[in-house]
Design a protein around this motif. Structure first.
Motif, PDB file in Angstrom:
ATOM      1  N   ILE A  48       0.805  -1.064   0.085  1.00  0.00           N
ATOM      2  CA  ILE A  48       0.007  -0.038   0.146  1.00  0.00           C
ATOM      3  C   ILE A  48       0.756   1.196   0.011  1.00  0.00           C
ATOM      4  O   ILE A  48       0.395   2.456  -0.467  1.00  0.00           O
ATOM      5  CB  ILE A  48      -0.919   0.046   1.281  1.00  0.00           C
ATOM      6  CG1 ILE A  48      -1.702  -1.283   1.343  1.00  0.00           C
ATOM      7  CG2 ILE A  48      -2.085   1.075   0.985  1.00  0.00           C
ATOM      8  CD1 ILE A  48      -2.476  -1.472   2.550  1.00  0.00           C
ATOM      9  N   ARG A  77      -2.208   5.702  -5.146  1.00  0.00           N
ATOM     10  CA  ARG A  77      -3.336   5.154  -4.051  1.00  0.00           C
ATOM     11  C   ARG A  77      -4.590   5.410  -4.705  1.00  0.00           C
ATOM     12  O   ARG A  77      -5.628   4.495  -4.174  1.00  0.00           O
ATOM     13  CB  ARG A  77      -3.088   5.686  -2.990  1.00  0.00           C
ATOM     14  CG  ARG A  77      -1.850   5.186  -2.212  1.00  0.00           C
ATOM     15  CD  ARG A  77      -1.744   5.592  -0.512  1.00  0.00           C
ATOM     16  NE  ARG A  77      -0.360   5.245   0.044  1.00  0.00           N
ATOM     17  CZ  ARG A  77       0.312   6.456   0.649  1.00  0.00           C
ATOM     18  NH1 ARG A  77       0.041   7.435   0.215  1.00  0.00           N
ATOM     19  NH2 ARG A  77       1.386   5.866   1.193  1.00  0.00           N
ATOM     20  N   MET A  82      -8.770  -0.198  -0.192  1.00  0.00           N
ATOM     21  CA  MET A  82      -8.164  -0.802   0.991  1.00  0.00           C
ATOM     22  C   MET A  82      -9.533  -1.107   2.108  1.00  0.00           C
ATOM     23  O   MET A  82     -10.245  -0.062   2.779  1.00  0.00           O
ATOM     24  CB  MET A  82      -7.283   0.157   1.750  1.00  0.00           C
ATOM     25  CG  MET A  82      -6.634  -0.437   3.046  1.00  0.00           C
ATOM     26  SD  MET A  82      -5.646  -1.886   2.739  1.00  0.00           S
ATOM     27  CE  MET A  82      -5.798  -2.648   4.308  1.00  0.00           C
ATOM     28  N   PHE A 160      -6.995  -4.309  -1.485  1.00  0.00           N
ATOM     29  CA  PHE A 160      -6.465  -4.829  -0.723  1.00  0.00           C
ATOM     30  C   PHE A 160      -7.424  -5.057   0.553  1.00  0.00           C
ATOM     31  O   PHE A 160      -8.108  -4.296   1.083  1.00  0.00           O
ATOM     32  CB  PHE A 160      -5.199  -3.864  -0.149  1.00  0.00           C
ATOM     33  CG  PHE A 160      -3.931  -3.812  -1.388  1.00  0.00           C
ATOM     34  CD1 PHE A 160      -3.029  -4.877  -1.696  1.00  0.00           C
ATOM     35  CD2 PHE A 160      -4.121  -2.663  -2.000  1.00  0.00           C
ATOM     36  CE1 PHE A 160      -2.305  -4.826  -2.383  1.00  0.00           C
ATOM     37  CE2 PHE A 160      -3.077  -2.379  -2.716  1.00  0.00           C
ATOM     38  CZ  PHE A 160      -2.279  -3.376  -3.325  1.00  0.00           C
ATOM     39  N   ASP A 162      -7.291  -6.377   4.713  1.00  0.00           N
ATOM     40  CA  ASP A 162      -6.380  -6.587   5.821  1.00  0.00           C
ATOM     41  C   ASP A 162      -7.406  -7.662   6.750  1.00  0.00           C
ATOM     42  O   ASP A 162      -8.333  -6.999   7.437  1.00  0.00           O
ATOM     43  CB  ASP A 162      -6.107  -5.604   6.664  1.00  0.00           C
ATOM     44  CG  ASP A 162      -5.151  -6.072   7.735  1.00  0.00           C
ATOM     45  OD1 ASP A 162      -4.817  -7.044   7.639  1.00  0.00           O
ATOM     46  OD2 ASP A 162      -4.784  -4.940   8.440  1.00  0.00           O
TER      47      ASP A 162
END
Length: 248
Positions: A48, A77, A82, A160, A162
């Motif tokens: 990232i 970005r 995210m 992404f 997490d």
């Protein structure tokens, strides 16, 4: 889409990642698995651009982000979404305002267009009537969905995730997995999912990379990973199976 070349990362004298080489193809879903302290979260932060590698190259498309200024990195970005482990929603904002936040901060779109995008993305994650609700009114699974809606608001090329199943029961985890698959298929994005949940990884991934003590020790399709002869991989499978059984 993403290529890491001989990437190392140290914090002080402790080397956390050792000579990582990895290519993630456009449009695929790669799950990165590993136990606590394996280095998988550090790898995600590098991808990232939240931290810089000690050595090596990290290519996103045709740019080595390890060499970019913070301003240049911000532009890259904008093509990334995210989904954070704990959703990271703004508690003082409605669901709709959470999804709209990045669009208001980083674009000059008129409010009518922002509202159209918010409605569209909330529909995509199955939250059509949630725009005026507050995060405190939502379940953990719903918060994950809002986080995903916010992540895809820009129309990113890469998403992404997490630990997307962290804190969720097996039934809700399965629903989030289905949503990840649906998002990848609908938007044709490249997805990178960092998780400790092997069951989830096997459901959603085209390939799985296992990080162990700072190195990638396995990288293959789901079926091949399941049949791995590497005792470290097999041990991780066994541990996950025991944890699942303990959860009921």
């Amino acid at each position: 889409m993403i290529r890491l070349v001989d990437v190392c990362k140290s914090f002080g004298e402790k080397e956390v990642l050792h000579h990582i080489n990895l290519t993630i193809e456009e449009g695929e879903t790669l799950a990165i698995i590993g136990g606590s302290g394996s280095g998988k979260s550090t790898l995600l932060r590098l991808l990232i651009g939240l931290i810089r590698p000690t050595a090596g190259e990290i290519w996103i498309g045709d740019q080595d982000i390890a060499q970019l200024t913070e301003k240049e990195l911000d532009k890259v970005r904008l093509h990334m979404g995210m989904v954070f482990q704990y959703s990271a929603l703004f508690d003082s904002m409605t669901v709709g305002d959470n999804v709209a936040f990045g669009l208001r901060e980083h674009t000059d779109l008129p409010e009518t267009e922002i509202q159209r995008i918010v409605t569209e993305k909330l529909h995509l994650v199955g939250l059509d009537n949630a725009a005026q609700r507050m995060p405190s009114e939502l379940s953990g699974g719903m918060k994950k969905r809002v986080s995903l809606a916010r992540a895809i608001a820009f129309g990113p090329d890469i998403i992404f995730y997490d630990e997307p199943s962290s804190g969720l029961d097996p039934l809700m985890t399965a629903k989030i997995d289905e949503l990840i698959l649906h998002t990848q298929q609908t938007l044709d994005v490249t997805s990178v999912v960092v998780t400790h949940d092997m069951v989830s990884a096997c459901r959603i991934a085209d390939r799985i990379a296992m990080v162990h003590e700072g190195s990638i020790i396995a990288l293959d399709t789901v079926e091949n990973i399941k049949q791995s002869k590497d005792e470290r991989v097999r041990a991780f499978f066994r541990t996950v199976a025991i944890d699942r059984e303990a959860q009921g």
